[in-house]
Write an enzyme that holds these catalytic residues in place. Structure first.
Site, PDB file in Angstrom:
ATOM      1  N   LYS A  77       0.235 -35.289   8.402  1.00 28.16           N
ATOM      2  CA  LYS A  77       0.302 -33.874   8.798  1.00 28.16           C
ATOM      3  C   LYS A  77      -1.076 -33.500   9.348  1.00 28.16           C
ATOM      4  O   LYS A  77      -2.099 -33.984   8.839  1.00 28.16           O
ATOM      5  CB  LYS A  77       0.638 -33.069   7.529  1.00 28.16           C
ATOM      6  CG  LYS A  77       0.922 -31.597   7.713  1.00 28.16           C
ATOM      7  CD  LYS A  77       1.286 -30.988   6.342  1.00 28.16           C
ATOM      8  CE  LYS A  77       1.625 -29.525   6.403  1.00 28.16           C
ATOM      9  NZ  LYS A  77       2.038 -28.982   5.073  1.00 28.16           N
ATOM     10  N   SER A 152       6.291 -26.328   5.515  1.00 27.36           N
ATOM     11  CA  SER A 152       5.450 -26.418   6.704  1.00 27.36           C
ATOM     12  C   SER A 152       5.271 -27.861   7.197  1.00 27.36           C
ATOM     13  O   SER A 152       4.862 -28.057   8.335  1.00 27.36           O
ATOM     14  CB  SER A 152       4.079 -25.806   6.408  1.00 27.36           C
ATOM     15  OG  SER A 152       3.430 -26.543   5.378  1.00 27.36           O
ATOM     16  N   SER A 176       6.318 -27.115   0.755  1.00 28.64           N
ATOM     17  CA  SER A 176       6.220 -27.629   2.126  1.00 28.64           C
ATOM     18  C   SER A 176       6.450 -29.116   2.322  1.00 28.64           C
ATOM     19  O   SER A 176       6.536 -29.577   3.461  1.00 28.64           O
ATOM     20  CB  SER A 176       4.863 -27.257   2.727  1.00 28.64           C
ATOM     21  OG  SER A 176       4.915 -25.933   3.181  1.00 28.64           O
TER      22      SER A 176
HETATM   23  N1  GLN Z   1       6.668 -21.890   2.848  1.00 26.59           N
HETATM   24  C1  GLN Z   1       5.650 -21.593   1.872  1.00 26.59           C
HETATM   25  C2  GLN Z   1       4.650 -20.657   2.452  1.00 26.59           C
HETATM   26  O1  GLN Z   1       4.820 -20.270   3.553  1.00 26.59           O
HETATM   27  C3  GLN Z   1       5.025 -22.843   1.382  1.00 26.59           C
HETATM   28  C4  GLN Z   1       4.048 -23.414   2.308  1.00 26.59           C
HETATM   29  C5  GLN Z   1       3.442 -24.697   1.807  1.00 26.59           C
HETATM   30  O2  GLN Z   1       3.909 -25.284   0.822  1.00 26.59           O
HETATM   31  N2  GLN Z   1       2.398 -25.128   2.472  1.00 26.59           N
HETATM   32  O3  GLN Z   1       3.720 -20.286   1.839  1.00 26.59           O
END
Ligand code: GLN
Length: 471
Positions: A77, A152, A176
């Protein structure tokens, strides 16, 4: 037939001189080009990857063992600091950033002979659930191009579902790794908080951030975890490893699995697949018990207070001075700060900075931030109580399957997609999303399994047995 053998098999072929690291890297790079329409990848590290591959091939030729992941290509990532490419976290404010050092996770993988070939797309700064917040482009779901891959770590999950490489890395602050794994039909592993070092990863919410693997199978994820896990002097919150994570024995029989009741918020197709999976686990010898996590109902609200507070602090370092983007025509330092941040950050980062600054500001700190910390302790207690009665907890990873690109416009609605995953982050628990089946439209559904802190090995063993039963 899948494109790649298991990670351990690829490495042993390279060690034995039956496969060449150079050919493996070339294969991955070719696939990345061929499947570029899905936009899983921000950029490759081609030159460095090929140089490393040739080094590994010559080590083998001279009789040396390049390591447990010899010649295995992987995709990180783009919030992992890596050499050979920019590290942008998919944000405009970081475009052009060349990491001065590599993340501990990357160093540990390289030490065992793995080769990073590309950087995957994400929601900028890992803020989001769909990759639609990326400042580059939205990644498309490999099962249906009109749908999001989840986020994400959507680029990493799509890359594995597209078989661009044998494994990928993601970060999980509120789900994420697990959510995109669920939407893309692959395995996503979030380790116990601290088991994998955060050093060299673009910080989101430091008390929740957990780097981990995305892979085609539990055994691949377990092997990668085994290489990256353990205390790191560059991360003071990192913890010691507990044994060997590749020992996937003792799986399912006689294990008690607590199942969270699925209410009307979970869509019918997901409920169906999850119910059927739980039944299969029970048939294979698991003891299934309904459980309640009453305080977990407040997990999402708690997460969005604590997380935004930490985000507002972590993003303060992007001041137009130390990182690439700097507003060029500023008349004074104040304007450099204001304009660089106003232009460099996207809407979601700004929203979180404003929310986080608000919940930390004097007068509101007690009402929001402090209260959220109290609720967080209660959520931890909730799980502790449940884990006195059961060995593991199971349920869906997400309330729905992948949704259409562009469908969720309201940020609050987007935040709701994390409702089933954030609890594990607040409590620091290990959690995994496993492919459980598909709905009638052919979209994958993920089964989430959770274990007490530091029970990563047990969780992976359970997941590996479950994977066999669910296949
Ligand atoms: N979707 C969650 C957020 O927007 C988790 C994001 C993540 O785990 N990086 O905060």
């Amino acid at each position: 037939m899948s494109t790649w053998a298991g990670v351990a098999d690829i490495a042993s072929d390279v060690q034995a001189g039956k496969a060449s690291a150079t050919e493996l890297v070339k294969k991955s790079l070719t696939l990345i080009k061929e499947k570029s329409e899905f936009q899983a990848i921000i950029g490759t590290t081609e030159a460095r990857a090929l140089a490393r591959a040739s080094e590994i091939d010559s080590q083998v030729q001279s009789g040396k063992n390049p390591g447990r992941l010899a010649g295995v290509p992987f995709i990180a990532k783009d919030n992992f600091l890596t050499f050979g490419s920019e590290t942008t976290a998919a944000s405009n404010i970081l475009k052009g950033f060349e990491a001065p050092y590599q993340a501990t996770v990357i160093k540990r993988l390289e030490k065992e002979g793995a080769i990073c070939v590309a950087k995957a797309n994400l929601d900028a700064f890992a803020h989001g659930s769909s990759t639609e917040n990326s400042d580059y482009f939205t990644t498309k779901n490999p099962h249906d191009k009109t749908k999001v891959p989840g986020g994400s770590s959507g680029g990493s999950a799509a890359a594995i579902a597209l078989e661009l490489a044998p494994f990928a890395l993601g970060t999980d602050t509120g789900g994420s790794i697990r959510l995109p794994a669920s939407f893309c039909g692959i395995v996503g592993y979030k380790p116990t908080y601290g088991l994998v070092s955060r050093s060299g990863i673009v910080a989101m919410a430091s008390s929740c951030d957990a780097p981990g693997p995305l892979a085609a199978s539990v055994s691949d994820a377990a092997l990668v975890l085994d290489v990256i896990a353990g205390r790191d002097e560059l991360d003071s919150t990192s913890i010691d490893r507990q044994g060997q994570y590749t020992e996937l024995t003792g799986g399912l029989k006689g294990k008690t699995i607590g199942v969270i009741e699925m209410d009307e918020h979970i869509s019918g197709d997901v409920r169906q697949v999850i119910d059927a999976s739980i039944e299969k686990l029970a048939k294979a010898g698991a003891v299934v018990k309904p459980i309640k996590l009453p305080v977990n109902d407040y997990a999402l609200a708690t997460y969005y207070i604590i997380q935004t507070a930490e985000v507002s602090s972590n993003l303060s370092r992007y001041d137009g001075q130390r990182y690439p983007y700097s507003y060029p025509d500023a008349k004074d330092l104040d304007e450099v700060y204001k304009k660089s941040r106003s232009i460099g950050f996207g809407a979601e980062a700004k929203r979180r900075i404003i929310l986080g600054t608000f919940v930390l500001s004097s007068g509101y700190y007690e009402a929001y931030y402090q209260k959220a910390q109290l609720v967080r302790s209660k959520i931890i207690n909730d799980y502790e109580k449940v884990f006195n009665e059961v060995d593991f907890v199971a349920g869906p990873t997400a309330a729905t399957t992948a949704f259409p690109i562009g469908e969720v416009q309201d940020p609050l609605q987007m935040y709701l997609t994390d409702v089933l995953t954030v609890g594990a982050n607040l409590a620091g628990l290990p959690a995994i999303s496993l492919p459980a089946g598909k709905n009638d439209a052919g979209l994958p559904v993920g089964l989430q399994l959770l274990a007490p802190q530091r029970k990563d090995r047990e969780l992976l063993a359970l997941a590996s047995a479950a994977e066999e039963v669910l296949a």
